[in-house]
Design a protein around this motif. Structure first.
Motif, PDB file in Angstrom:
ATOM      1  N   SER B 501       0.834  -1.199   0.000  1.00 24.83           N
ATOM      2  CA  SER B 501       0.000   0.000   0.000  1.00 24.83           C
ATOM      3  C   SER B 501       0.871   1.252   0.000  1.00 24.83           C
ATOM      4  O   SER B 501       0.507   2.265  -0.601  1.00 24.83           O
ATOM      5  CB  SER B 501      -0.956  -0.010   1.186  1.00 24.83           C
ATOM      6  N   ASP B 502       2.050   1.157   0.658  1.00 24.35           N
ATOM      7  CA  ASP B 502       2.945   2.303   0.599  1.00 24.35           C
ATOM      8  C   ASP B 502       3.442   2.540  -0.806  1.00 24.35           C
ATOM      9  O   ASP B 502       3.512   3.671  -1.282  1.00 24.35           O
ATOM     10  CB  ASP B 502       4.135   2.100   1.541  1.00 24.35           C
ATOM     11  N   GLY B 504       1.884   1.727  -3.457  1.00 28.85           N
ATOM     12  CA  GLY B 504       0.763   2.284  -4.196  1.00 28.85           C
ATOM     13  C   GLY B 504       0.600   3.765  -3.913  1.00 28.85           C
ATOM     14  O   GLY B 504       0.387   4.567  -4.831  1.00 28.85           O
ATOM     15  N   ARG B 505       0.746   4.118  -2.630  1.00 26.81           N
ATOM     16  CA  ARG B 505       0.599   5.523  -2.270  1.00 26.81           C
ATOM     17  C   ARG B 505       1.697   6.341  -2.941  1.00 26.81           C
ATOM     18  O   ARG B 505       1.454   7.414  -3.471  1.00 26.81           O
ATOM     19  CB  ARG B 505       0.669   5.655  -0.752  1.00 26.81           C
ATOM     20  N   ALA B 506       2.901   5.776  -2.922  1.00 26.97           N
ATOM     21  CA  ALA B 506       4.003   6.492  -3.546  1.00 26.97           C
ATOM     22  C   ALA B 506       3.740   6.689  -5.037  1.00 26.97           C
ATOM     23  O   ALA B 506       3.946   7.781  -5.576  1.00 26.97           O
ATOM     24  CB  ALA B 506       5.303   5.724  -3.342  1.00 26.97           C
ATOM     25  N   ARG B 508       0.869   6.739  -6.467  1.00 27.68           N
ATOM     26  CA  ARG B 508      -0.208   7.707  -6.640  1.00 27.68           C
ATOM     27  C   ARG B 508       0.309   9.121  -6.415  1.00 27.68           C
ATOM     28  O   ARG B 508      -0.143  10.063  -7.051  1.00 27.68           O
ATOM     29  CB  ARG B 508      -1.362   7.388  -5.695  1.00 27.68           C
ATOM     30  N   GLY B 509       1.260   9.240  -5.494  1.00 26.58           N
ATOM     31  CA  GLY B 509       1.856  10.546  -5.282  1.00 26.58           C
ATOM     32  C   GLY B 509       2.622  11.025  -6.496  1.00 26.58           C
ATOM     33  O   GLY B 509       2.662  12.214  -6.791  1.00 26.58           O
ATOM     34  N   PRO B 542      -5.856  11.711  -9.366  1.00 28.52           N
ATOM     35  CA  PRO B 542      -5.157  10.530  -9.862  1.00 28.52           C
ATOM     36  C   PRO B 542      -5.992   9.753 -10.865  1.00 28.52           C
ATOM     37  O   PRO B 542      -5.466   9.106 -11.751  1.00 28.52           O
ATOM     38  CB  PRO B 542      -4.933   9.702  -8.605  1.00 28.52           C
TER      39      PRO B 542
ATOM     40  N   ALA D 303      -5.182  -1.505 -10.819  1.00 23.27           N
ATOM     41  CA  ALA D 303      -5.398  -0.205 -10.203  1.00 23.27           C
ATOM     42  C   ALA D 303      -6.703   0.445 -10.618  1.00 23.27           C
ATOM     43  O   ALA D 303      -7.062   1.490 -10.093  1.00 23.27           O
ATOM     44  CB  ALA D 303      -4.229   0.721 -10.535  1.00 23.27           C
TER      45      ALA D 303
END
Lengths: 274, 572, 85, 531
Positions: B501-502, B504-506, B508-509, B542, D303
């Protein structure tokens, strides 16, 4: 993601530099490749020695076309020409669908543009004088394509432009001249169909598709081929002229809507999506 | 060659799959009918003693053996059919249509897997089993079953992929198409072994079992307890007899399951750990590889399916009747459900290896085989696991769930199909316990083994009694805590999930940054300057990542790729 | 064990069990046996001791050693349903 | 008759493209019926051709009676007949549908009969373009028909209105770049060899010295076609197109259009330009890009929350798969690629038709909104499940066998690239399992969300949800074909052409001279060694 202005520049500069580098490298590669090619017009190059000699030697004898370009375009590679006609036809259909139908469906006002009539006495007189000649020249280009540069595409564009000029100058409120979108489309369809029809006819008389030599037009094969080539050119002419008219009619239909909206005093902002 | 469809007539799995599909696709009244029909038809052909025939067909250059009814396949087919029938009776009122459909397809695929004579068919139904069982878990209907089902599916998808690759390499290496013992220890051997190990729940690949089985419905977990792991045992027996690596793995399994079961609070998770433990016996037996050990593994699988189904039925009945699934919520309900308690105890003494019950006659085959193979430590550790089994399934679970302090838990009356199913299962456990030759004569290996010797009886009883002493000595300390035990699933519930998830967050960032970069490439300097002058960058959602300016990148990549290729090729 | 309503049952089991074991051991001593292949077979009452000791080892390993290490409050998993199935 | 079929294969839909709008402009009715008859006719021609080439002898056709390098030649061999059959067949499923945009979906046609006839004409034009690419043996002619198909596709996509127009424009940008690059490349090759004929070209190339110009031509052609084939990272046009285009268009385009470009790549790099060193190198690069596409497509599909967008990324993954197999280029790999092309076209067409029907007609575009679909539209749910199984590669449907063949082919290819491709294919299958089982879980194992359209629709009775009949037919038939392709995989596989293709027998042109020269000069197609 709202970076400081200074950083913004730096960050956004990178892709630009990358893009410039990539395209510069591509250009360099292309140039390197081009330098390796035979020189343009080199009589010893493969392009001049492999297939072309036969065209040069036999085109007039085999196809009856004095203009070798016409012979290749309309006869040896008539299938390509059919395809190119279809490309133009496709473009016309596409514009008609996207601009007319889609816009009408969504009740979109087209962007402001050709909202004013062009009309003026000077233009009017000029057009009256010029248009017949333009149209006649178009036919000349079509028919004379056999012996000089020209042919169906060029003639068709000229013919269509001649019709468009009148519409542009005299506006919609003048006397109706030239086809509306539907009639123009019919013309274009008929042109494409005529081309294909000649091909099918050739098949019906026992040849390959577009094998003009088998058509029962009398005379020796070269002569028959010459006549058929003219027919094909005429078909292309009709298709292209029709398509040009379709394009103009489609665009001017949008203009008409804008005009109607203005005259009705409607204040719908341009570009508002329905 | 056209496929021969005649085998379908003799294929019990085909009836169950067809019945399941019928029940799943057609309106609701159909499931009961098709369940009865398909189970009935399957059972009839099992009782006809399964003609020992091969049915073959050719698909994509493969010579397929849809049906191979030798003794080993028949043994598993019989017990699978029996437990499918018991499960259908047990779930008669509880199961919804989709669940019954999934259960029937699951059972059918398991039967088809053991009857498959070639690798392709074997794999096809192996995968079918994974999907049907996932459906069964999902049909538990809770959010947790949804998540557990997804984890379960992923595990088995990976296992299936390994099996697929293993089979592919096996066939590509010129291996025979028939499912048979693998010779050599190349990549196919290890790939297929790992894939089977996933299904056999060999630690550390076991966590899907204890994770997912408790989340299915009560009827669903009865089916789940029977098929996947035992099909894997069948596969081990068929493919890896005598693979020495299995002995330590099996021993670890037996003890691992036992130790975690002692800690466990959730009724069905406790039983799930004991599946791991019991399958460990079978894995050890396969690894020992003597005829007695292999026979023991097969026989123990047969017994295990029966008593484990009975135990899961008992646990399910407990949960259905009380609404609680944790030992710490239960206690003292035996007066209100005497028959169910008795039947659970039959299952418990069977798994613990009490004389007169079927665990006694099958488990001792493996232990004796270890003794005969002069593997004293194996024997010792297996015996230790047996002690642990009795400690938690035979003593701890019934004590805290059925006996012990009465917490006044209300007990609903259960429909009669549940005691009927449990009664039949209990009777079978007892019948095979007193008439072991009925089991032994079905085994594909000739064995001469007498379970009811004085030695055996005395040592078993001593073990059990000794364990009982200890239990009552420390019974208070064994009180289950309202806690969850971390198993290897902690890895993907914790660090792995966090990492993903990190990441993924990265990513997405990064998206808005990439977005902006693209915009600049495409729209050029003017728009960029204006925005910079205004001192702001438009926020970009996003979700729009794919939409805005990807064409610019496409053309950029095209140019870059062309340029790189040209530079390389021009120099060459 | 008074807080268990069924403690009479346990007492019964204990007494019966003791008598039973005594008889069992007596019989085992009287009839010599060699049922296992291990070195420990010579030890009298080995099985009884092993049952007791093995269970103790498992109990210690699980509850004492691993339990504190691996047990976590269940709340994050089950809070919403309070243990209900 | 046999000899004239290749000509008819392209000429009939082309004539239809002009005839159908003509009827629409002149008469009130009859355009739709004419279009359907023409589609059926084209399908019949393709089927006949496919059956005729089963004996291994290609059918050559000299357009206009001019043979060889002077005129334009068509040739239908096993490979092109298969692609033609697939294209014509998928068009038959799209043809009866409403082409005018997804928002009209279930409610029926919104456009006038005239507008409808225009769109049907454009669909025929698209079909003609794709069939023209498949049939031709001429490099420039291939470009012409590529342009026809592209223009028709832009139009059909833009007909969706709104964002579809933007997506079409962006596709137009990428497609024009692709076409230009391809044309540049053809120009280079013509300047070097003086010929455009695909059979003549290798002969002339064998005489020509390899150099930077040849490498440039090959590279440009490969890059141009790769954009059209949506090979990662040149895939940017694809997701928006597949998401916003009208249902019928999406189903058709997603099923065949990129694959026809992949076919052209195989033809040119694997056959015509085979033996060119630069071509082999470019193929190696394409292999690695294909591996990247497989992984990136699969990962980004996970995704997505929108079903259509998820499927679009899945298509990028699938195109990567196909290009891997094309790049490996062994007999087994090409067989696998073709099997995958067929299996994927059927399954993806089915899935996209269903997704379009649900998103367009009912507004169910997100994965979560499909919850409980099985209880209200069980037939669609079954079809979607079959299609999803095929896309993941689960038995017993067609995708399983294509996955098996692909894996075997990449494994046999050996080397680092082969191993990487093998691993990527396995990984993509697992990724597909994740994103597609998420859909299946919602469809089968959830009940509709409170207040959603599915929850409020009754299960039975006249008020129950129904999809338009042509869509039901398309979805059902494609699912059935997917299943049949798995159950009768042996029969399907037997009918796939063997690579390298046999030399033409009794072709209309005097190719015997060229053949002997080719055997002396160029290498044998289809025997590549991976680096």
């Amino acid at each position: 993601m709202s970076p400081a202005p200074g950083k913004t520049r730096l960050r956004h500069g990178v892709p630009r530099i990358l893009g410039a580098l990539a395209f510069a490298a591509l250009l360099g590669g292309l140039v390197a490749g081009i330098r390796d090619l035979p020189r343009l017009g080199d009589p010893a190059s493969p392009a001049a020695t492999h297939v072309s000699p036969r065209f040069i030697e036999a085109a007039a004898r085999e196809t009856g076309a004095a203009n070798m370009v016409t012979a290749v375009l309309a006869d040896y590679r008539g299938y390509d020409t059919l395809g190119e006609t279809a490309v133009i036809f496709a473009a016309g259909l596409g514009c008609l669908i996207i601009l007319a139908l889609a816009a009408a469906d969504r009740r979109e006002t087209p962007p402001p543009g050709l909202t004013h009539r062009f009309g003026s006495p000077i233009l009017d007189v000029s057009a009256r004088v010029l248009t017949p000649w333009i149209l006649m020249f178009a036919l000349y280009v079509l028919i004379h394509g056999h012996v000089s540069p020209g042919g169906g595409f060029q003639g068709g564009v000229l013919f269509g432009s001649g019709l468009v000029v009148v519409r542009l100058v005299r506006g919609r409120r003048g006397p109706a001249f030239g086809p509306g979108p539907r009639a123009a489309l019919v013309l274009a369809c008929a042109g494409v169909l005529a081309f294909l029809g000649i091909g099918f006819l050739a098949m019906a008389f026992g040849g390959e598709f577009l094998d003009y030599g088998t058509l029962p037009l009398g005379g020796d094969e070269a002569h028959v081929r010459e006549l058929a080539t003219l027919g094909v050119e005429a078909a292309v002419f009709a298709a292209v002229a029709g398509t040009v008219c379709v394009l103009f009619a489609t665009i001017s239909a949008g203009v008409r809507e804008t005009e109607a909206a203005r005259s009705a005093g409607s204040a719908s902002p341009p570009g508002s999506d329905g | 060659m056209t496929p021969s469809w005649e085998f379908l007539i003799y294929h019990p799995g085909a009836y169950l799959i067809a019945g399941g599909l019928w029940a799943g696709l057609f309106p609701s009244y159909a499931w009961a009918t098709s369940g009865v029909f398909s189970f009935g038809a399957a059972a009839v052909f099992v009782l006809r003693r399964l003609p020992n025939l091969d049915f073959t067909a050719s698909v994509a250059d493969f010579h397929l053996i849809w049906y191979r009814g030798d003794a080993l396949s028949v043994l598993f087919t019989v017990v699978f059919t029996v437990v499918a029938g018991l499960g259908l009776i047990y779930g008669w009122y509880r199961m919804r249509r989709g669940e019954a459909a999934a259960a029937m397809i699951y059972a059918g695929c398991a039967i088809a897997t053991v009857l498959a004579g070639d690798w392709v068919t074997f794999f096809v139904f192996w995968e079918g089993m994974a999907i049907a069982s996932t459906a069964l878990i999902w049909l538990g209907g809770t959010e947790q079953s949804r998540r557990a089902g997804m984890r379960y599916l992923l595990f088995h998808a990976v296992g299936g992929a390994l099996l697929f690759v293993g089979i592919l390499l096996h066939l590509a290496g010129g291996g025979p198409i028939e499912v048979a013992a693998l010779t050599g220890t190349g990549p196919p051997f290890w790939l297929i072994l790992t894939a089977v190990a996933v299904n056999a729940a060999i630690p550390p690949l076991h966590a899907w079992l204890t994770d997912a089985y408790p989340e299915a419905s009560t009827a669903g977990s009865v089916f789940l307890s029977a098929f996947t792991t035992k099909t894997a045992v069948y596969a081990l027996l068929r493919i890896f007899p005598g693979a020495e690596v299995l002995v330590p793995l099996g021993i670890v399994m037996t003890l691992y399951g036992v130790v975690f079961a002692i800690l466990e609070n959730d009724v069905r998770r406790l039983l799930g750990y004991h599946i791991v433990s019991q399958v460990g016996y079978m894995v050890t037996g396969v690894g020992l590889g003597t005829p007695l050990a292999l026979a023991g593994a097969a026989a123990h699988a047969y017994s295990h399916i029966l008593y484990k189904a009975l135990l899961f039925m008992g646990a399910g009945a407990l949960i259905e009747a009380t609404g609680f699934r944790r030992l710490s919520d239960l206690g003292g309900v035996w007066r209100r459900m005497r028959f169910m308690t008795a039947m659970y105890l039959v299952g418990a003494v069977s798994i613990s290896g009490w004389p007169l019950f079927n665990g006694f006659v099958s488990k001792s085959l493996i232990v004796s085989a270890a003794a005969e193979a002069h593997a004293p430590w194996t024997e010792l550790l297996l015996t230790l696991a047996a002690v642990g089994t009795f400690l938690s399934v035979g003593l701890k679970l019934p004590w805290f769930a059925f006996f012990g302090a009465d917490r006044g838990v209300a007990v609903r009356k259960l429909p009669s199909n549940i005691p009927i199913a449990m009664g039949i299962a209990g009777f079978l456990c007892f019948a095979y316990g007193v008439l072991p030759f009925m089991l032994y004569r079905m085994l594909p290996w000739e064995i001469d083994y007498r379970p009811f010797t004085f030695d055996h009886l005395s040592s078993s009883l001593q073990l059990l009694v000794g364990t009982g002493f200890l239990f009552f000595l420390v019974v208070r300390k064994l009180t289950p805590a309202e806690k969850r035990t971390l198993d290897v699933d902690w890895l993907w519930r914790g660090p792995l999930r966090g990492a993903v998830s990190d990441a993924g967050r990265a990513l997405r960032g990064l998206a808005p940054a990439a977005q902006e970069a693209r915009r600049w490439v495409v729209t050029g300097i003017d728009a960029g300057l204006r925005r910079a002058a205004a001192g702001r960058a438009a926020p970009v959602a996003p979700a729009a990542l794919n939409f805005r300016d990807s064409i610019g990148w496409t053309i950029f990549f095209a140019a870059a790729a062309a340029a790189i290729l040209l530079v390389i090729l021009d120099r060459a | 064990m008074n807080r268990h309503a069924s403690s009479w049952w346990i007492r019964g089991v204990f007494v019966t069990g003791l008598i039973f074991v005594a008889l069992l051991e007596a019989a085992a001593f009287l009839i010599a046996h060699e049922h296992h292949g291990g070195f420990w077979n010579a030890i009298p009452m080995w099985d009884l001791v092993f049952g007791f000791g093995g269970a103790a080892v498992l109990y210690l390993a699980a509850k004492r050693a691993l339990g504190p290490l691996l047990s976590r409050p269940e709340a994050p998993m089950r809070r919403s349903r309070g243990g209900r199935a | 008759m046999r000899e004239s079929l290749p000509g008819l294969l392209v000429a009939v839909p082309l004539a239809g493209a002009a005839l159908v709008p003509l009827i629409g402009a002149l008469f009130r009715r009859g355009a739709r019926e004419t279009a359907l008859v023409l589609h059926a006719g084209v399908f019949a021609i393709a089927l006949a051709l496919f059956a005729l080439v089963q004996d291994g002898a290609p059918i050559a056709y000299a357009m206009g009676g001019w043979p060889g390098p002077w005129g334009i030649e068509l040739r239908l061999d096993g490979l092109s007949a298969l692609m033609a059959l697939l294209t014509a067949g998928m068009a038959c499923f799209a043809a009866p549908l409403d082409l005018s945009g997804r928002r009209s979906g279930a409610a029926g046609g919104r456009t006038s009969p005239f507008g409808d006839s225009l769109l049907r004409g454009v669909l025929l034009l698209l079909l003609a373009g794709l069939l023209g690419i498949v049939a031709t043996r001429d490099l420039f002619n291939l470009f012409v028909f590529m342009e026809i198909s592209s223009l028709a596709a832009y139009t059909l996509i833009a007909a969706g209105g709104g964002k579809a127009t933007i997506a079409a424009f962006r596709y137009l940008l990428a497609g024009t770049a692709a076409g230009s690059l391809y044309l540049f490349g053809v120009g280079f090759l013509y300047a070097l060899t003086g010929t455009l004929n695909m059979d003549d070209l290798p002969v002339q190339l064998a005489a020509a010295a390899p150099g930077a110009a040849l490498a440039t031509g090959v590279t440009l052609i490969a890059i141009g076609l790769s954009i059209k084939a949506a090979l990662f990272p040149l895939h940017g046009w694809l997701p928006d197109v597949y998401v916003f285009a009208p249902t019928a268009t999406t189903g058709f385009i997603a099923a065949v259009m990129a694959k026809v470009s992949a076919y052209a790549l195989l033809r040119l790099l694997g056959e015509t330009l085979f033996g060119v060193e630069a071509g082999a190198f470019v193929l190696d690069v394409l292999l690695w890009l294909g591996i990247g596409g497989v992984l990136v497509g699969g990962a980004l599909a996970i995704a997505q929350t929108d079903v259509a967008r998820m499927l679009a990324w899945s298509s990028i993954s699938a195109m990567g798969t196909i290009l891997i197999a094309v790049a490996v280029g062994s007999e087994l790999a090409v067989t696998a690629a073709l099997f995958h092309v067929v299996a994927h076209a059927l399954a993806k067409g089915c899935f996209f038709f269903a997704a379009g029907a649900l998103a367009g007609g009912l507004g169910l575009s997100r994965v979560q909104s499909w919850a409980g679909l099985a209880s209200r539209l069980p037939g669609t749910a079954v079809a979607v499940t079959v299609a999803a199984f095929s896309l993941i590669g689960l038995p017993p449907v067609a995708g399983f066998f294509s996955k098996y063949l692909l894996l075997a082919a990449t494994w046999n290819a050996g080397g680092a690239a082969g191993a990487a491709a093998f691993a990527a294919l396995i990984a993509s299958s697992l990724l597909a399992a994740v994103y597609l089982f998420r859909v299946l879980e919602a469809v089968w194992f959830r009940s509709p969300a409170q207040g959603s359209l599915l929850a409020e629709a009754p299960r039975t009775g006249p008020e129950r949800l129904r999809l338009p009949r042509p869509l039901v037919f398309a979805v059902g038939a494609l699912a059935a074909l997917t299943l049949a392709g798995g159950l009768f995989a042996a029969a399907v596989e037997r009918r796939l052409p063997r690579w390298p293709l046999p030399e033409p027998v009794g072709a209309a042109s005097d190719l015997s001279r060229l053949d002997s020269a080719r055997q002396e000069g160029a290498g044998t197609p289809g025997r590549r060694v991976l680096r």
